[in-house]
Design an enzyme around this catalytic site. Structure first.
Site, short mmCIF file in Angstrom:
data_model
loop_
_atom_site.label_atom_id
_atom_site.label_comp_id
_atom_site.label_asym_id
_atom_site.label_seq_id
_atom_site.Cartn_x
_atom_site.Cartn_y
_atom_site.Cartn_z
N PRO A 13 0.82 -1.24 0.06
CA PRO A 13 0.00 0.06 -0.04
C PRO A 13 0.88 1.27 -0.03
O PRO A 13 1.87 1.23 0.67
CB PRO A 13 -0.78 -0.10 1.37
CG PRO A 13 -0.16 -1.01 2.14
CD PRO A 13 0.67 -2.12 1.08
N ASN A 14 0.19 2.24 -0.63
CA ASN A 14 0.98 3.61 -0.84
C ASN A 14 2.13 3.59 -1.69
O ASN A 14 2.71 4.75 -2.06
CB ASN A 14 1.03 4.21 0.46
CG ASN A 14 -0.32 4.40 1.26
OD1 ASN A 14 -1.16 4.86 0.76
ND2 ASN A 14 -0.24 3.73 2.52
N ARG A 21 4.77 10.92 -2.44
CA ARG A 21 4.73 10.76 -1.10
C ARG A 21 5.87 10.96 -0.09
O ARG A 21 6.91 10.07 -0.50
CB ARG A 21 4.14 9.27 -1.04
CG ARG A 21 4.22 8.63 0.69
CD ARG A 21 4.14 7.25 0.22
NE ARG A 21 4.04 6.55 1.68
CZ ARG A 21 4.41 5.30 1.99
NH1 ARG A 21 4.85 4.40 1.14
NH2 ARG A 21 4.17 4.95 3.17
N TYR A 26 11.31 8.48 0.62
CA TYR A 26 11.15 7.57 -0.34
C TYR A 26 11.71 8.01 -1.67
O TYR A 26 11.44 7.31 -2.64
CB TYR A 26 9.53 7.23 -0.52
CG TYR A 26 8.87 6.68 0.73
CD1 TYR A 26 9.44 5.38 1.41
CD2 TYR A 26 8.19 7.13 1.67
CE1 TYR A 26 9.19 5.11 2.52
CE2 TYR A 26 7.66 6.67 2.74
CZ TYR A 26 8.29 5.71 3.19
OH TYR A 26 7.63 4.81 4.48
N ASN A 77 8.04 -5.91 -1.18
CA ASN A 77 8.04 -4.63 -0.21
C ASN A 77 6.40 -4.59 0.27
O ASN A 77 5.73 -4.16 -0.48
CB ASN A 77 8.57 -3.45 -0.78
CG ASN A 77 8.37 -2.31 0.12
OD1 ASN A 77 8.06 -2.32 1.38
ND2 ASN A 77 8.97 -1.06 -0.14
N ALA A 80 3.38 -1.08 4.70
CA ALA A 80 2.82 -0.95 6.03
C ALA A 80 2.20 -2.38 6.56
O ALA A 80 2.33 -2.66 7.75
CB ALA A 80 1.46 0.01 6.18
N HIS A 83 4.14 -4.92 8.86
CA HIS A 83 3.98 -4.46 10.31
C HIS A 83 2.68 -5.13 10.92
O HIS A 83 2.80 -4.97 12.11
CB HIS A 83 4.38 -3.20 10.65
CG HIS A 83 5.28 -2.29 9.97
ND1 HIS A 83 6.59 -2.83 9.86
CD2 HIS A 83 5.04 -1.29 8.99
CE1 HIS A 83 7.08 -1.97 9.01
NE2 HIS A 83 6.46 -1.14 8.52
N ASP A 90 1.46 -15.88 6.33
CA ASP A 90 0.81 -17.36 5.98
C ASP A 90 1.21 -17.68 4.47
O ASP A 90 1.41 -18.63 4.06
CB ASP A 90 -0.49 -17.41 6.33
CG ASP A 90 -0.87 -17.54 7.85
OD1 ASP A 90 0.12 -17.75 8.75
OD2 ASP A 90 -1.79 -17.47 8.41
N GLU A 101 12.84 -9.67 1.04
CA GLU A 101 12.14 -8.65 1.79
C GLU A 101 12.96 -7.27 1.49
O GLU A 101 14.08 -7.32 1.61
CB GLU A 101 11.71 -8.84 3.25
CG GLU A 101 11.19 -7.62 3.85
CD GLU A 101 10.81 -7.85 5.33
OE1 GLU A 101 11.46 -8.62 5.92
OE2 GLU A 101 10.09 -7.01 5.84
N HIS A 103 12.61 -2.84 1.97
CA HIS A 103 12.19 -1.74 2.20
C HIS A 103 13.05 -0.46 1.86
O HIS A 103 14.42 -0.49 1.94
CB HIS A 103 12.27 -1.54 3.83
CG HIS A 103 11.23 -2.73 4.36
ND1 HIS A 103 9.89 -2.53 4.19
CD2 HIS A 103 11.36 -3.73 4.94
CE1 HIS A 103 9.16 -3.40 4.96
NE2 HIS A 103 10.20 -4.29 5.02
N SER A 105 13.18 2.53 2.92
CA SER A 105 13.83 3.22 4.33
C SER A 105 14.24 2.05 5.15
O SER A 105 14.19 0.93 5.00
CB SER A 105 12.77 4.08 4.86
OG SER A 105 11.96 3.18 5.28
N ARG A 110 13.49 3.71 12.29
CA ARG A 110 12.27 4.63 12.19
C ARG A 110 11.57 4.17 13.43
O ARG A 110 12.06 3.64 14.30
CB ARG A 110 11.54 4.34 10.97
CG ARG A 110 12.57 4.65 9.67
CD ARG A 110 11.58 4.45 8.36
NE ARG A 110 10.52 5.77 8.55
CZ ARG A 110 9.62 5.52 7.64
NH1 ARG A 110 9.56 4.77 6.66
NH2 ARG A 110 8.46 6.41 7.57
N ARG A 114 7.50 0.50 13.15
CA ARG A 114 7.79 -0.06 12.09
C ARG A 114 8.91 -1.09 11.97
O ARG A 114 9.53 -1.60 11.26
CB ARG A 114 8.51 1.17 11.21
CG ARG A 114 7.44 2.10 10.70
CD ARG A 114 7.81 3.14 9.85
NE ARG A 114 7.13 4.23 9.79
CZ ARG A 114 6.06 4.43 8.91
NH1 ARG A 114 5.57 3.54 8.12
NH2 ARG A 114 5.12 5.47 9.13
C1 DQA Z 1 8.47 0.81 3.53
C2 DQA Z 1 8.27 1.02 5.19
C3 DQA Z 1 7.16 0.91 5.87
O1 DQA Z 1 7.12 1.20 7.27
C4 DQA Z 1 6.18 1.89 5.23
O2 DQA Z 1 4.60 1.76 5.72
C5 DQA Z 1 5.77 1.98 3.85
C6 DQA Z 1 7.38 1.82 3.01
C7 DQA Z 1 9.57 1.10 2.83
O3 DQA Z 1 9.86 0.67 1.74
O4 DQA Z 1 10.62 1.77 3.29
O5 DQA Z 1 4.89 2.19 3.06
O6 DQA Z 1 8.25 -0.43 3.38
#
Ligand code: DQA
Length: 148
Positions: A13-14, A21, A26, A77, A80, A83, A90, A101, A103, A105, A110, A114
């Site tokens: 998401p996002n 954003r 990011y 990735n 959110a 977390h 699963d 995995e 990320h 950031s 942080r 997170r």
């Molecule tokens: C993220 C870190 C997450 O905590 C956050 O909710 C994101 C992006 C990252 O790529 O740093 O949306 O996964």
């Protein structure tokens, strides 16, 4: 000619808002830029990249389920949902291939909420805090692991 191996890159998401954003966290490149970078790097590594983004937890679970029979590697990735989502953990546990995995950031530096990731409980390898380059490193690592 050998058939290219498929890998799936999933974004949560996002991440569709990349570029606008919180650019101080990011960066200024968009999701489209990231997709192009990943597909091009995949070609260099003889990997066919299937790139997806969804804001929906259920769609992400379904993408992981589809990958079970379609892909030997998954780069995720979960944003959110990393977390919060036992459902994504699963689904990842049902996937037998290599899981990385990513990320953008460094979530370990942080906010406290997170710093825990359900995805990390399954991931074979974790890359964080490397910006969008983290995805490129993940594709290189995938190439090594899948022995392409
Ligand atoms: C993220 C870190 C997450 O905590 C956050 O909710 C994101 C992006 C990252 O790529 O740093 O949306 O996964």
């Amino acid at each position: 000619m050998n058939k290219l191996k498929n890998i799936v890159i999933l974004n949560g998401p996002n991440l569709n808002l990349l570029g606008t954003r919180e650019p101080e966290i990011y960066g200024s490149r968009t999701l489209k830029d990231l997709e192009e970078m990943c597909i091009s790097k995949g070609k260099d590594c003889s990997l066919n990249v299937i790139f997806e983004q969804s804001n929906s937890e259920s769609k992400l679970v379904s993408f992981i389920q589809t990958a079970i029979n379609a892909s030997e590697g998954l780069i995720i990735n979960a944003a959110a949902y990393s977390h919060t989502s036992v459902a994504i953990l699963d689904a990842l546990n049902a996937f037998a291939g290599y899981v990385i995995e990513v990320h953008i950031s460094d979530i370990s530096k942080r906010e406290k909420f997170r710093q825990f990731s359900y995805v990390s409980l399954r991931a074979d390898y974790i890359i964080m805090g490397r910006g969008l380059e983290g995805y490129i490193e993940a594709i290189e690592k995938m190439q090594q692991e899948l022995k392409v």
